[in-house]
Design an enzyme around this catalytic site. Structure first.
Site, short mmCIF file in Angstrom:
data_model
loop_
_atom_site.label_atom_id
_atom_site.label_comp_id
_atom_site.label_asym_id
_atom_site.label_seq_id
_atom_site.Cartn_x
_atom_site.Cartn_y
_atom_site.Cartn_z
N TYR A 189 7.05 7.12 0.22
CA TYR A 189 6.27 7.63 1.35
C TYR A 189 5.92 6.47 2.29
O TYR A 189 6.02 6.60 3.52
CB TYR A 189 5.01 8.32 0.86
CG TYR A 189 4.18 8.92 1.96
CD1 TYR A 189 4.56 10.11 2.57
CD2 TYR A 189 3.01 8.30 2.40
CE1 TYR A 189 3.79 10.66 3.60
CE2 TYR A 189 2.24 8.85 3.41
CZ TYR A 189 2.64 10.03 4.00
OH TYR A 189 1.88 10.57 5.02
N ALA A 190 5.49 5.34 1.73
CA ALA A 190 5.19 4.18 2.56
C ALA A 190 6.42 3.75 3.35
O ALA A 190 6.32 3.38 4.53
CB ALA A 190 4.67 3.04 1.69
#
Length: 264
Positions: free
Chosen positions: A154-155
């Protein structure tokens, strides 16, 4: 009467940050095109915004992970002569640490958070460049700056959004196209419910309301910020980070390895 200021297309507009953008932009006089999967909620939101503000609100129910539905929204972005603003809010999050989330979840995250956003961003960028004006707002996340503290995939998705936005901003500024990356911290939305997380476990002083986030993001846009971090008290901290990054430039590519490796 609301003064009309062109059309804004908002993805992820049925809830959370996207819904807050829809409300704020309508209050600013933008006609709206609202995109989300939930047709019922989308239509209810459109009816309420039209009733309260007097702007025109069109709805486009679409799952942006489906190629045909994404193409339909892309074509609307590319061809609507009244479109002045694109806000990419639609996003999908993980279900915990990187190896605890189902492998197939990451395919959907990549399709929505990266592929769909890039597709719509480029469609808008080309249309706006041709008419010498327009604005693209991409919602990233502060986790783009702190990948060690959150789900790695996600990052990485959000780092892509930040980098794409910064790069295109530099490319397109001479053509009258503005880009802004918005980096929310923890925001009270349905994101946590969908991810099976309890936002109540996060200290209240870390949780921002979506309406406040969007108000700050639009204030940053008005101020000409290319990157807006609504929680950041001192803009000097971001400017220092950017200055340090630019100082790396002259030394990022040389004919020989750096002397510190002792290969000399």
């Amino acid at each position: 009467m609301t003064q009309h200021t062109g059309t804004a297309l908002v993805t992820g507009a049925s809830s959370g940050i996207g819904a807050a953008y829809a409300e704020r932009l309508a209050a600013r006089g933008h006609d709206l095109v609202l995109v989300a999967r939930d047709a019922v909620r989308l239509r209810a939101a459109a009816d309420r915004i039209e009733r309260e503000t007097g702007v025109a609100v069109a709805v486009m129910p679409a799952d942006l992970t489906r190629p045909a539905e994404l193409a339909s929204v892309r074509d609307r972005v590319a061809s609507d002569p009244d479109l002045r603003l694109l806000v990419n809010c639609a996003g999908l999050g993980p279900l915990g640490p990187s190896l605890d989330s189902p492998v197939d979840l990451y395919d959907g995250m990549l399709d929505l958070n990266v592929r769909a956003l890039q597709t719509l961003t480029f469609a808008a960028a080309r249309a706006f460049a041709d008419r010498r004006g327009g604005t693209i707002v991409n919602v990233a996340s502060v986790v783009a700056l702190a990948p060690e503290r959150f789900n790695a995939a996600y990052a990485a998705n959000k780092a892509f959004v930040l980098t794409l936005t910064q790069g295109l901003a530099a490319e397109l500024s001479a053509k009258g196209v503005r880009l802004q990356a918005v980096l929310p911290g923890v925001t009270r939305t349905e994101f946590f419910d969908r991810a099976g997380a309890d936002i109540g476990q996060i200290p209240t002083e870390m949780v921002m309301e979506a309406r406040d986030l969007v108000a700050a993001a639009l204030a940053g846009l008005d101020a000409g910020e290319a990157v807006t971090i609504p929680s950041l008290p001192d803009i000097g901290d971001w400017q220092a980070l950017e200055a340090a990054r630019f100082r790396l430039g002259p030394n990022l590519s040389h004919r020989v390895p750096a002397g510190r490796y002792g290969l000399g």
